[in-house]
Design a protein around this motif. Structure first.
Motif, short mmCIF file in Angstrom:
data_model
loop_
_atom_site.label_atom_id
_atom_site.label_comp_id
_atom_site.label_asym_id
_atom_site.label_seq_id
_atom_site.Cartn_x
_atom_site.Cartn_y
_atom_site.Cartn_z
N ASP A 149 0.80 -1.23 0.00
CA ASP A 149 0.00 0.00 0.00
C ASP A 149 0.83 1.28 0.00
N ASP A 150 2.15 1.11 -0.01
CA ASP A 150 3.06 2.25 0.07
C ASP A 150 2.77 3.12 1.30
N LYS A 151 2.46 2.48 2.41
CA LYS A 151 2.17 3.22 3.65
C LYS A 151 3.26 2.95 4.68
N ASP A 152 3.62 3.99 5.44
CA ASP A 152 4.59 3.81 6.52
C ASP A 152 3.83 3.41 7.79
N MET A 155 4.23 5.77 10.74
CA MET A 155 3.86 7.18 10.61
C MET A 155 2.37 7.39 10.32
N VAL A 156 1.74 6.35 9.86
CA VAL A 156 0.36 6.49 9.42
C VAL A 156 -0.56 6.87 10.60
N GLU A 157 -1.51 7.73 10.31
CA GLU A 157 -2.44 8.13 11.37
C GLU A 157 -3.50 7.05 11.54
N ARG A 158 -3.81 6.72 12.81
CA ARG A 158 -4.78 5.66 13.07
C ARG A 158 -5.96 6.18 13.88
N LYS A 161 -10.48 2.60 16.00
CA LYS A 161 -10.69 1.23 15.51
C LYS A 161 -9.37 0.51 15.29
N GLU A 162 -8.45 1.20 14.59
CA GLU A 162 -7.15 0.59 14.27
C GLU A 162 -6.35 0.29 15.54
N TYR A 163 -6.42 1.26 16.48
CA TYR A 163 -5.67 1.04 17.73
C TYR A 163 -6.26 -0.12 18.52
N LEU A 164 -7.59 -0.20 18.48
CA LEU A 164 -8.24 -1.32 19.18
C LEU A 164 -7.85 -2.65 18.56
N PHE A 165 -7.82 -2.64 17.22
CA PHE A 165 -7.44 -3.87 16.51
C PHE A 165 -6.01 -4.26 16.86
N LEU A 166 -5.14 -3.25 16.91
CA LEU A 166 -3.73 -3.48 17.24
C LEU A 166 -3.59 -4.05 18.66
#
Lengths: 199, 179
Positions: A149-152, A155-158, A161-166
């Motif tokens: 996805d060419d994403k860092d 650095m990517v903003e979350r 939801k994403e933090y919960l998943f993590l």
């Protein structure tokens, strides 16, 4: 029941077993033809498939390493590649050692010591693997996020939801690692007790 | 041991495959009880027992050529069978499939006696509680082996065998009293 009584019972049983012939010539020769239940072979087959998957990932990472354009992503790539190469190679090596363990010219003690040591090596490797996978799950996530996805990843903003998943993934991996470690530890401790018994 | 077995084992140049197979089959037939006893002692489940049985026969066949007549054939058999039992991978425990020695060992014989079998079950139950080293030693003792022969098979010194066996006897006594 005293030991002498046990001996007498055992002797009676042996006599009765001697009278009870069950095996035919064909059955005996079939047993010598093929080990159709070679469990080491089955285990080694699974590990070989796993190793091929790891090597395929390794080749894919080598071909795409130029996409990892920061030092930390490159670091993650190297860690993942080392894991994908070293771990399956060592696992297959230790498995081969156990599979080819020679028992014919050894006595009970030598077999017990040698076999338990070979098993302990494999178990220790599995233990290291359990903890290493804890790290590799993140390094590989970072590497694949960049390649696909060419994403860092760092650095990517979350969002929440994403933090919960993590967090959920972390907890899951933690409990899985702890369970795996305890299982291996239990087996390794049992093996160690046997070796001590023989000293 | 039949004359046929002895002649094949002693004559190292005998490469007649048929004769070798005949000798081997004869040897296994004469000792199927021995293999059965080891597999029953080292396994908890029927499938596992069958696998181990085959493994032992396979290992004996593999090393049949390398057997040298200078050691006793029984010593060689015990060694291979016990070593095979030690190096197998245990299958996961499953329900409803455990090896019970009734229906398996003696029911087919004319002398079937339920009380005798119950007592045998008890012997197996006590022996199975021992650890792997103790199990091997007590098995050889029950088989009527002398300390020297047990030492030869296990690689322990005869004195060590004696010490360990007296400890095992104590342990068994305690197990039995507890029951």
């Amino acid at each position: 029941m005293e030991i002498e009584e046990m001996k007498a019972l055992w002797s009676d049983m042996s006599n009765q077993l001697d009278q009870q012939k069950k095996l035919t010539n064909d059955i005996i020769m079939q047993m010598t033809q093929e080990k159709y239940t070679n469990k080491f072979k089955t285990l080694a087959n699974y590990e070989t498939i796993g190793a091929f998957v790891c090597f395929a990932i390794l080749i894919f990472l080598i071909l795409n390493i130029h996409k990892l354009d920061t030092w930390y992503l490159l670091g993650c790539g190297i860690v993942t590649m080392v894991f994908m190469f070293v771990f399956p190679v060592l696992t297959l090596r230790y498995l081969r050692k156990i599979k080819q363990f020679e028992i014919v010219n050894k006595n009970y003690k030598e077999v017990l010591v040698g076999f338990h040591k070979a098993k302990a090596n494999l178990l220790n490797l599995q233990k290291v693997g359990v903890f290493a996978s804890f790290i590799v799950i993140f390094t590989s996530a970072a590497v694949f996020a960049k390649i696909f996805d060419d994403k860092d990843f760092f650095m990517v903003e979350r969002g929440v939801k994403e933090y919960l998943f993590l967090a959920f993934t972390l907890v899951l991996v933690f409990f899985f690692s702890r369970w795996g470690f305890r299982v291996y530890q239990k087996v390794a401790n049992a093996a160690e007790a046997v070796l001590k018994e023989l000293e | 041991m039949t004359k046929l077995v002895v002649s094949v084992l002693i004559s190292r140049n005998n490469k007649n495959k048929m004769q070798k197979e005949e000798a081997f089959v004869e040897l296994i037939k004469q000792n199927e009880g021995l293999i059965f006893k080891i597999t029953t002692m080292y396994t908890d489940h029927y499938d596992d027992q069958q696998d181990l049985y085959q493994d032992i026969v396979y290992q004996l066949w593999k090393s049949f050529d390398s057997f040298r007549s200078e050691s006793k054939i029984s010593t060689w058999m015990y060694r291979i069978a016990l070593n095979t039992a030690l190096t197998r991978i245990r299958k996961k425990k499953r329900f409803g499939n455990s090896v019970s020695i009734d229906q398996v060992i003696l029911k087919q014989t004319e002398n079937y006696n339920q009380e005798f079998e119950e007592r045998l079950k008890l012997v197996y139950a006590h022996v199975r509680k021992l650890n792997v080293v103790e199990k091997g030693l007590i098995f050889l003792l029950l088989e009527g082996k002398k300390y020297e022969e047990i030492a030869e098979i296990t690689g322990l010194s005869p004195t060590n065998v004696g010490t360990k066996i007296s400890r095992i006897k104590q342990k068994l006594k305690q197990q039995i009293v507890k029951k």
